[in-house]
Design a protein around this motif. Structure first.
Motif, PDB file in Angstrom:
ATOM      1  N   THR A 309       0.850  -1.186   0.000  1.00  0.00           N
ATOM      2  CA  THR A 309       0.000   0.000   0.000  1.00  0.00           C
ATOM      3  C   THR A 309       0.884   1.234   0.000  1.00  0.00           C
ATOM      4  O   THR A 309       1.759   1.387   0.867  1.00  0.00           O
ATOM      5  CB  THR A 309      -0.929   0.012   1.217  1.00  0.00           C
ATOM      6  N   GLY A 333      -7.824   1.028  -5.780  1.00  0.00           N
ATOM      7  CA  GLY A 333      -7.890   2.389  -5.272  1.00  0.00           C
ATOM      8  C   GLY A 333      -9.327   2.818  -5.075  1.00  0.00           C
ATOM      9  O   GLY A 333     -10.253   1.996  -5.031  1.00  0.00           O
ATOM     10  N   GLU A 334      -9.554   4.117  -4.960  1.00  0.00           N
ATOM     11  CA  GLU A 334     -10.903   4.633  -4.763  1.00  0.00           C
ATOM     12  C   GLU A 334     -11.799   4.353  -5.963  1.00  0.00           C
ATOM     13  O   GLU A 334     -13.011   4.185  -5.814  1.00  0.00           O
ATOM     14  CB  GLU A 334     -10.841   6.137  -4.501  1.00  0.00           C
ATOM     15  N   ALA A 335     -11.217   4.289  -7.155  1.00  0.00           N
ATOM     16  CA  ALA A 335     -12.008   4.043  -8.365  1.00  0.00           C
ATOM     17  C   ALA A 335     -12.287   2.567  -8.595  1.00  0.00           C
ATOM     18  O   ALA A 335     -12.927   2.203  -9.581  1.00  0.00           O
ATOM     19  CB  ALA A 335     -11.295   4.630  -9.576  1.00  0.00           C
ATOM     20  N   GLY A 336     -11.812   1.703  -7.714  1.00  0.00           N
ATOM     21  CA  GLY A 336     -12.018   0.271  -7.882  1.00  0.00           C
ATOM     22  C   GLY A 336     -10.715  -0.448  -8.165  1.00  0.00           C
ATOM     23  O   GLY A 336      -9.624   0.094  -7.955  1.00  0.00           O
ATOM     24  N   GLY A 350      -2.247   5.896  -1.084  1.00  0.00           N
ATOM     25  CA  GLY A 350      -3.431   5.184  -0.637  1.00  0.00           C
ATOM     26  C   GLY A 350      -3.815   4.008  -1.505  1.00  0.00           C
ATOM     27  O   GLY A 350      -4.670   3.200  -1.099  1.00  0.00           O
ATOM     28  N   GLU A 351      -3.241   3.880  -2.704  1.00  0.00           N
ATOM     29  CA  GLU A 351      -3.560   2.749  -3.575  1.00  0.00           C
ATOM     30  C   GLU A 351      -2.789   1.508  -3.137  1.00  0.00           C
ATOM     31  O   GLU A 351      -1.698   1.606  -2.560  1.00  0.00           O
ATOM     32  CB  GLU A 351      -3.242   3.086  -5.030  1.00  0.00           C
ATOM     33  N   THR A 352      -3.366   0.364  -3.441  1.00  0.00           N
ATOM     34  CA  THR A 352      -2.757  -0.923  -3.104  1.00  0.00           C
ATOM     35  C   THR A 352      -2.376  -1.635  -4.392  1.00  0.00           C
ATOM     36  O   THR A 352      -3.217  -1.790  -5.288  1.00  0.00           O
ATOM     37  CB  THR A 352      -3.726  -1.789  -2.289  1.00  0.00           C
TER      38      THR A 352
END
Length: 385
Positions: A309, A333-336, A350-352
């Protein structure tokens, strides 16, 4: 009178030409020894060796042994001028050999460094073998069960031999293969120096059991059933009750032991199975299961799957996934979730990232994701080729 003077001048010129030729030959031999020693041993030639090789040419050219035999047999006095000339010739040859030995070493070093830039750094070694000594402290690979204590004690400080002429990457691959094949190690995380010394070593046992092969959201359940006699792990089956006939769920057959069958199915459907009920299984036609194929290939490969992450202060921010060492198979991420992202896709805080790579690469990626190190990068030019 003039004829005698002319003969003396001619003799002097011939002696000078002979001396220059002998000294030049000594220098050429010393340069060859220096270049050959650098190419073979990857180290500078000892100065004494180059000088010895050069002056040996002078000794052969002057036929020292024959000249001494003639003097002893005739019982004649030694010619002082000839002796002085010979000593001078030896001194000049020694000096020229010293300089030419260093020159040959420099030339060979330039060629060797150019070759190493093109094909990879060769492990520096002397002799026919590379001896790799494992460190006394062996760490555990994260995510794997530790090795038995007796095996860890056996490998700590152990020396292993490999053929010379290997690059660092080739030596690392040979070391990993040998540890897995000879000692039953399941996962190896190792870092080597340019000299072939082990800088870090972590070992883990083989991944075994059902859990590592279950997908997220699935479970393994053992039930009493009647599988077909040719049923094998990986078959897709329907689970039916006898009275009344009713379809309970669809699952994957993982193992059989008599009338006890282990099934892999969705965790939500696992609660619908009763341990006291005997079920009937209907084998379905084979279908392509990319997830099972991927799991099987990953289990047999040196690489493994890791999840990192990206932190707010991580050097991975704004770095393209194609620049990372290893293969990024998905980014969440937030967009999927983006499966198999484009190599130019940048990572955001914040992305994995789900990465398939060697354990040592995953360890360095995890440290970089937390802002504690430099991320391992790949050579984009090599990847494009």
């Amino acid at each position: 009178m003039l004829a005698a003077q002319f003969q003396g001048v001619a003799q002097f010129g011939a002696n000078v030409a002979f001396g220059v030729g002998v000294v030049a030959g000594a220098g050429a031999i010393a340069a060859g020894v220096g270049a050959g020693h650098r190419w073979y041993a990857r180290r500078p030639v000892p100065e004494g060796l180059a000088v010895l090789a050069g002056v040996s040419v002078v000794a052969l050219a002057l036929s020292t042994t024959t000249a001494l035999d003639v003097v002893i047999e005739r019982d004649a006095a030694v010619d002082g001028e000839a002796a002085l000339a010979n000593v001078t010739l030896f001194a000049l040859a020694a000096g020229v050999s010293l300089v030419c030995g260093r020159l040959g070493d420099r030339i060979a070093l330039a060629v060797v460094e150019e070759d190493l830039t093109e094909v990879g750094r060769i492990v520096r070694s002397v002799g026919r073998n590379i001896t790799v000594t494992l460190p006394e402290e062996v760490a555990d690979v994260e995510g794997h069960d530790p090795l038995p204590p007796e095996l860890t004690a056996q490998l700590a400080g152990k020396s292993l031999s490999f053929p010379r002429g290997l690059t660092v990457d080739e030596l690392r691959s040979r070391l990993v293969t040998r540890l897995k094949a000879d000692y039953g190690v399941g996962s190896v995380d190792v870092e080597l120096t340019p000299e072939g010394d082990v800088e870090y070593l972590a070992l883990g046992s083989r991944v075994a059991g059902l859990g590592p092969t279950l997908a997220p959201g699935s479970a393994g359940v053992a039930v009493r059933a009647d599988p077909a006699f040719t049923a094998s792990p990986g078959d897709a089956v329907q689970v039916w009750t006898d009275d009344p006939p009713s379809l309970v769920t669809t699952a994957e057959l993982r193992a059989t032991a008599g009338d006890v069958v282990t099934l892999a199915l969705d965790a939500a459907d696992a609660a619908s199975l009763d341990a006291s009920t005997r079920y009937r299984l209907v084998t379905l036609p084979a279908t392509a299961r990319s997830d099972r194929e991927f799991a099987a290939l990953l289990r047999a490969a040196d690489e493994t799957l890791g999840v990192v992450t990206v932190g707010p202060d991580s050097p991975l921010r704004d770095l393209a996934v194609g620049d990372l060492a290893g293969s990024v198979v998905a980014v969440a991420g937030e967009a999927g979730v983006t499966a198999v992202p484009h190599r130019d896709r940048p990572l955001a805080a914040g992305e994995t990232a789900y990465v398939v790579a060697r354990p040592d690469v995953l360890r360095r990626l995890d440290a970089a994701a937390n802002g504690q190190g430099t991320p391992p990068l790949r050579d984009r030019a090599t990847a494009d080729d």
